[in-house]
Design an enzyme around this catalytic site. Structure first.
Site, PDB file in Angstrom:
ATOM      1  N   LYS A 198       0.830  -1.215   0.000  1.00  0.00           N
ATOM      2  CA  LYS A 198       0.000   0.000   0.000  1.00  0.00           C
ATOM      3  C   LYS A 198       0.861   1.262   0.000  1.00  0.00           C
ATOM      4  O   LYS A 198       0.438   2.310  -0.512  1.00  0.00           O
ATOM      5  CB  LYS A 198      -0.957  -0.009   1.191  1.00  0.00           C
ATOM      6  CG  LYS A 198      -0.295  -0.096   2.561  1.00  0.00           C
ATOM      7  CD  LYS A 198      -0.025   1.249   3.179  1.00  0.00           C
ATOM      8  CE  LYS A 198       0.672   1.125   4.521  1.00  0.00           C
ATOM      9  NZ  LYS A 198       0.905   2.429   5.162  1.00  0.00           N
ATOM     10  N   THR A 255      -3.823   5.361   3.317  1.00  0.00           N
ATOM     11  CA  THR A 255      -2.517   5.842   2.882  1.00  0.00           C
ATOM     12  C   THR A 255      -2.574   6.509   1.511  1.00  0.00           C
ATOM     13  O   THR A 255      -1.787   7.411   1.217  1.00  0.00           O
ATOM     14  CB  THR A 255      -1.505   4.680   2.861  1.00  0.00           C
ATOM     15  OG1 THR A 255      -1.627   3.940   4.069  1.00  0.00           O
ATOM     16  CG2 THR A 255      -0.082   5.186   2.749  1.00  0.00           C
TER      17      THR A 255
END
Length: 340
Positions: A198, A255
């Site tokens: 991620k 994120t």
């Protein structure tokens, strides 16, 4: 319960503060800093001015420096809050201090270790542990979490992942509370893959937003990025459902979209035309996606896993493509079924 957190960066401090905020006379939480001056400052001012300025720390949180062996020798749970690059050495240190005591150990880092001399691919943290400290009862704490919010006591949910039930239970007992929910998971592979990849995809999201490609493009990028994470995770032996949970979809959304995301910030700065070194230096913190992007792509290639977004990020980081060229290359790929 004696909890030791080794590493006084933003995330280590936040987790230690959250653990110390729990009531209980039998609970002692100690935050260990490698730098004695930093430890003294945190202890006297009750604030980590370098990494979490303006956030007061709980009075019950102890702060220490020096040789951590004495702390580890008395610990009931050890949390290693160091970057992936320092994990191997910290695991060796913990092993020496713990001896034969079956103390649960968990790391807080996300990423892949750089390829070591003589190795073919970079390793996930649990694979590093299997090499460096195979006797430890170990696991990982991961999930969607900005340190500032956790340190302030704002609501969050994380995943305690380990093949050991004792480790999962220790993490839940130590950290689950009114502001922090801890979910147990035995799929450490899936949790670590989600946490690592991620960061790379968040750089891509920052590039997308910096180029002003729009919210449609960002939604497509996140969705197709999740497909890349899942493909790599399954090839490494993860469970598919893990990627629809906190450490997969949850961490990716946070994120890739949150203003506190350092990796997203790198992408934004690169889209503005800033040089990579300048972008990273301006953060003042580690952006793990920059350091593990090449390893992610290399590991995927070794497994025959297609990760076009991650490859495009690497091409931008290496200076082989400009951000706009990377976006055009992704959009210009041949049609494919969504399941691919």
């Amino acid at each position: 319960m004696k909890i030791v957190v080794l590493g006084a960066g933003a995330w280590g401090t936040a987790v230690a503060a959250s653990a110390a905020a729990h009531p209980g006379a039998d609970r002692r939480v100690t935050l260990w800093a490698r730098d004695a001056r930093q430890a003294a400052q945190i202890g006297s001012q009750r604030e980590n001015q370098r990494y979490l300025p303006g956030i007061p720390l709980p009075p019950a949180l102890g702060v220490a420096s020096g040789d951590p062996a004495a702390l580890l020798a008395q610990a009931d749970l050890a949390l290693l809050a160091v970057p992936v690059s320092a994990l191997r050495a910290m695991l060796a240190q913990a092993t020496g201090a713990l001896g034969r005591r079956p103390v649960p150990v968990a790391w807080l880092c996300k990423g892949f270790e750089a390829v070591q001399p003589g190795a073919q691919v970079g390793l996930l943290p649990h694979e590093v542990c299997a090499q460096a400290a195979p006797q430890l009862q170990a696991g990982v704490l991961s999930g969607p979490s900005f340190a500032q919010e956790v340190a302030r006591g704002q609501p969050a949910a994380l995943v305690a992942a380990s093949r050991s039930q004792a480790v999962r239970e220790a993490l839940v007992r130590a950290l689950h509370g009114p502001a922090l929910r801890i979910y147990a998971n035995d799929d450490i592979v899936g949790v670590e893959v989600g946490g690592a990849v991620k960061n790379v995809l968040a750089i891509a999201a920052g590039l997308c937003d910096g180029l002003r490609l729009g919210t449609n493009a960002r939604a497509a990028l996140i969705t197709r990025g999740l497909a890349e994470v899942t493909r790599l995770g399954l090839a490494l032996g993860a469970q598919a459902e893990t990627f629809m949970g906190l450490s997969g979809l949850g961490d990716l959304v946070l994120t890739a979209t949150g203003d506190l995301s350092r990796n997203r910030r790198v992408g934004l700065l690169l889209a503005e035309g800033r040089a990579l070194d300048d972008a990273v230096r301006s953060l003042g913190h580690v952006a793990e996606g920059v350091y593990c992007a090449h390893t992610v792509v290399q590991r995927a290639a070794a497994l025959g896993v297609d990760m076009p977004i991650a490859r495009a990020v690497v091409a931008v980081l290496d200076g082989r493509l400009r951000p706009a060229e990377a976006a055009a290359a992704l959009m210009g790929r041949d049609p494919a079924a969504e399941s691919h």
